[in-house]
Write a protein that holds these residues in place. Structure first.
Motif, PDB file in Angstrom:
ATOM      1  N   ARG A  53       0.818  -1.213   0.000  1.00  0.00           N
ATOM      2  CA  ARG A  53       0.000   0.000   0.000  1.00  0.00           C
ATOM      3  C   ARG A  53       0.853   1.264   0.000  1.00  0.00           C
ATOM      4  NH1 ARG A  53      -5.307  -1.150   1.156  1.00  0.00           N
ATOM      5  NH2 ARG A  53      -5.656  -3.299   1.759  1.00  0.00           N
ATOM      6  N   GLU A  82      -5.051  -6.708  -1.472  1.00  0.00           N
ATOM      7  CA  GLU A  82      -6.104  -6.841  -0.467  1.00  0.00           C
ATOM      8  C   GLU A  82      -6.476  -8.314  -0.259  1.00  0.00           C
ATOM      9  OE1 GLU A  82     -10.716  -5.519  -0.083  1.00  0.00           O
ATOM     10  OE2 GLU A  82      -9.301  -4.013  -0.814  1.00  0.00           O
ATOM     11  N   GLU A  85      -3.682  -9.921   1.683  1.00  0.00           N
ATOM     12  CA  GLU A  85      -3.708  -9.520   3.091  1.00  0.00           C
ATOM     13  C   GLU A  85      -4.845 -10.196   3.853  1.00  0.00           C
ATOM     14  OE1 GLU A  85      -3.787  -5.267   3.099  1.00  0.00           O
ATOM     15  OE2 GLU A  85      -1.712  -5.109   2.415  1.00  0.00           O
ATOM     16  N   GLN A  86      -5.942 -10.482   3.176  1.00  0.00           N
ATOM     17  CA  GLN A  86      -7.025 -11.210   3.831  1.00  0.00           C
ATOM     18  C   GLN A  86      -6.580 -12.636   4.156  1.00  0.00           C
ATOM     19  OE1 GLN A  86     -10.311 -10.908   1.116  1.00  0.00           O
ATOM     20  NE2 GLN A  86     -10.854  -8.839   1.773  1.00  0.00           N
ATOM     21  N   PRO A  89      -2.846 -12.056   7.121  1.00  0.00           N
ATOM     22  CA  PRO A  89      -2.984 -10.761   7.806  1.00  0.00           C
ATOM     23  C   PRO A  89      -1.662 -10.126   8.219  1.00  0.00           C
ATOM     24  CG  PRO A  89      -4.463 -12.391   8.764  1.00  0.00           C
ATOM     25  CD  PRO A  89      -3.591 -13.102   7.795  1.00  0.00           C
ATOM     26  N   ALA A  92      -0.486  -7.172   6.148  1.00  0.00           N
ATOM     27  CA  ALA A  92      -1.306  -5.960   6.062  1.00  0.00           C
ATOM     28  C   ALA A  92      -0.576  -4.712   6.541  1.00  0.00           C
ATOM     29  CB  ALA A  92      -2.602  -6.145   6.846  1.00  0.00           C
ATOM     30  N   ARG A  95      -2.798  -0.272   8.813  1.00  0.00           N
ATOM     31  CA  ARG A  95      -4.019  -0.050   8.043  1.00  0.00           C
ATOM     32  C   ARG A  95      -4.776   1.204   8.476  1.00  0.00           C
ATOM     33  NH1 ARG A  95      -6.054  -4.538   5.192  1.00  0.00           N
ATOM     34  NH2 ARG A  95      -7.467  -2.965   4.433  1.00  0.00           N
TER      35      ARG A  95
END
Length: 122
Positions: A53, A82, A85-86, A89, A92, A95
């Motif tokens: 990101r 995304e 990352e799901q 985790p 991520a 966030r």
């Protein structure tokens, strides 16, 4: 059936499918019996999580002033990220929403909960 690597004294090297590890070695093209070698590990490539990101453009100028192909590219990249990352985790990272990303915050975006540099906490 497993695949095994074989080498013969004549210099011939080959792979062969055999019914089991207890099966005798197949004969070489020269007619002699080859010896089994440890199989080499073969990897098809390296895994990559792709851009994060923080790598995505954060301003209108960063998208080439809204260039459709650039925006489409980054949308696809961030959709893949995304989903990743799901599933994982731990990838991520932070966030929290970005509150400011231009001007004095261009090098280090201000995120929700961060103290504003230069302001007192009173």
């Amino acid at each position: 059936m497993p695949i095994y690597d074989y080498a013969c004294d004549c210099g011939n090297r080959f792979e062969a499918l055999v019914p089991s590890s207890a099966s005798p070695a197949p004969s070489c093209a020269c007619g002699s019996s080859p010896r089994r070698l440890p199989s080499a590990v073969r990897l098809g490539g390296a895994a990559s999580a792709g851009p994060g990101r923080d790598d995505a453009p954060k301003s209108w100028r960063g998208t080439g002033n809204g260039d459709r192909e650039t925006v489409r590219h980054w949308h696809q990249q961030m959709t893949r990220r995304e989903k990743l990352e799901q599933k994982y985790p731990e990838l991520a990272g932070d966030r929290r929403p970005v509150l400011a990303h231009e001007g004095r915050f261009a090098a280090a975006p201000l995120r929700a909960g961060d103290p504003v540099p230069g302001e007192s906490a009173s």
